[in-house]
Motif scaffolding. Structure first.
Motif, PDB file in Angstrom:
ATOM      1  N   GLN A 198     -49.578 -86.419  79.086  1.00 52.69           N
ATOM      2  CA  GLN A 198     -48.387 -86.409  78.253  1.00 52.69           C
ATOM      3  C   GLN A 198     -47.372 -87.346  78.371  1.00 52.69           C
ATOM      4  N   TYR A 199     -47.103 -88.260  79.499  1.00 58.30           N
ATOM      5  CA  TYR A 199     -46.266 -89.119  79.740  1.00 58.30           C
ATOM      6  C   TYR A 199     -46.523 -90.330  80.079  1.00 58.30           C
ATOM      7  N   HIS A 253     -36.711 -91.801  81.967  1.00 62.11           N
ATOM      8  CA  HIS A 253     -36.913 -90.252  81.899  1.00 62.11           C
ATOM      9  C   HIS A 253     -38.264 -89.700  81.828  1.00 62.11           C
ATOM     10  N   ALA A 254     -39.148 -90.406  81.223  1.00 59.75           N
ATOM     11  CA  ALA A 254     -40.565 -89.906  80.955  1.00 59.75           C
ATOM     12  C   ALA A 254     -40.957 -89.618  82.408  1.00 59.75           C
ATOM     13  N   PHE A 255     -40.757 -90.743  83.310  1.00 56.43           N
ATOM     14  CA  PHE A 255     -41.444 -90.674  84.521  1.00 56.43           C
ATOM     15  C   PHE A 255     -40.988 -89.679  85.500  1.00 56.43           C
ATOM     16  N   VAL A 256     -39.508 -89.490  85.314  1.00 58.61           N
ATOM     17  CA  VAL A 256     -38.873 -88.371  86.306  1.00 58.61           C
ATOM     18  C   VAL A 256     -39.454 -87.000  85.776  1.00 58.61           C
ATOM     19  N   GLN A 257     -39.594 -86.739  84.230  1.00 56.98           N
ATOM     20  CA  GLN A 257     -39.842 -85.584  83.787  1.00 56.98           C
ATOM     21  C   GLN A 257     -41.443 -85.153  84.234  1.00 56.98           C
ATOM     22  N   PHE A 290     -42.818 -98.296  87.300  1.00 59.02           N
ATOM     23  CA  PHE A 290     -42.396 -97.147  88.283  1.00 59.02           C
ATOM     24  C   PHE A 290     -43.450 -96.682  89.126  1.00 59.02           C
ATOM     25  N   SER A 291     -43.161 -96.156  90.464  1.00 58.16           N
ATOM     26  CA  SER A 291     -43.610 -95.502  91.348  1.00 58.16           C
ATOM     27  C   SER A 291     -43.467 -94.546  92.166  1.00 58.16           C
ATOM     28  N   ASP A 292     -43.848 -93.546  92.352  1.00 57.58           N
ATOM     29  CA  ASP A 292     -43.178 -92.433  93.446  1.00 57.58           C
ATOM     30  C   ASP A 292     -43.676 -92.885  94.891  1.00 57.58           C
ATOM     31  N   ASP A 293     -44.399 -93.920  95.143  1.00 56.60           N
ATOM     32  CA  ASP A 293     -44.782 -94.166  96.323  1.00 56.60           C
ATOM     33  C   ASP A 293     -45.916 -93.315  96.842  1.00 56.60           C
ATOM     34  N   GLY A 294     -46.363 -92.368  96.203  1.00 55.37           N
ATOM     35  CA  GLY A 294     -47.526 -91.121  96.608  1.00 55.37           C
ATOM     36  C   GLY A 294     -46.609 -89.910  97.194  1.00 55.37           C
ATOM     37  N   TYR A 295     -45.240 -89.783  96.924  1.00 57.53           N
ATOM     38  CA  TYR A 295     -44.609 -88.856  97.708  1.00 57.53           C
ATOM     39  C   TYR A 295     -44.816 -87.377  97.040  1.00 57.53           C
ATOM     40  N   THR A 296     -45.109 -87.299  95.850  1.00 52.14           N
ATOM     41  CA  THR A 296     -45.214 -86.011  94.894  1.00 52.14           C
ATOM     42  C   THR A 296     -46.468 -85.368  95.245  1.00 52.14           C
TER      43      THR A 296
END
Length: 226
Positions: free
Chosen positions: A59-60, A83-87, A28-34
């Motif tokens: 925590q995740y 779910h954990a990644f999104v949280q 899983f990745s957010d591509d640095g967006y966050t």
């Protein structure tokens, strides 16, 4: 694979994550967006905030690689790990809201970091007794040098007329007990609105206002350095 989530970030855009499968493992990745979104919104990753970020990631089970948030998981755990990644992303994004609700202390932290980075040496959280006998606190005091006078600094997170009046009163009471050439510098957090006439009001009392977004201007660096 790109997934669009029904959660909004600090820009009111929907979160998106990326999932890649390699054999029996998912990445899983957010591509640095966050992290990039936080920085664009003016969020500075100071040491204390980095510690807070590390705690959230721990925590995740999420890793930080440069600015990219990633999570590795077996393919049979797609649902719980997603779910954990999104949280985790939501909690990291909430650090921006935390910085606004605790903006006073974080604004001070940003100034401290700015001083350290630019080798501006000062004392922090100093107190002086004014002509009235009341004590007044200043966030920073920069010692006088051969070419510059003593400079006291206040961080004003919410630059309103009330905050301006309080600062001017404190300075008017403090100044007679300091050297004649002592100066007051106020940092105005202009990520919040700077009230109309605030800067002009300070200047009329020989107080130097610095908008936070303009702190790197040469004249402001010169005002602060020895």
């Amino acid at each position: 694979m790109r997934l669009t989530l029904l959660f909004l970030d600090t820009d009111n855009d929907y979160f998106q994550i990326y999932v890649k499968q390699e054999g029996n493992e998912l990445y899983f990745s957010d591509d640095g967006y966050t992290i990039n979104s936080l920085e664009i919104a003016g969020f500075t990753m100071t040491p204390n905030r980095r510690k807070q970020l590390s705690s959230i990631l721990g925590q995740y089970g999420v890793q930080l690689q440069k600015k990219e948030l990633t999570l590795k998981a077996p393919t049979n755990q797609f649902a719980p790990k997603k779910h954990a990644f999104v949280q985790c992303l939501l909690h990291v994004s909430d650090m921006y809201m935390t910085s606004r609700t605790k903006a006073g202390s974080f604004f001070l932290e940003d100034i401290q970091y700015f001083f350290q980075k630019n080798e501006i040496y000062c004392m922090e959280n100093v107190q002086f007794t004014g002509k009235s006998g009341f004590s007044h606190n200043y966030d920073f005091a920069i010692q006088r040098s051969k070419s510059k006078p003593e400079r006291l600094c206040l961080a004003i997170n919410n630059p309103t007329k009330t905050a301006m009046g309080n600062a001017i009163f404190a300075w008017g009471d403090t100044k007679p007990s300091r050297r004649n050439d002592s100066q007051l510098i106020v940092f105005l957090n202009d990520s919040n609105n700077v009230g109309k006439g605030i800067e002009e009001g300070f200047q009329s009392y020989d107080v130097s206002p610095i908008r936070w977004s303009e702190r790197l201007k040469p004249e402001n660096i010169s005002l602060l350095t020895a």
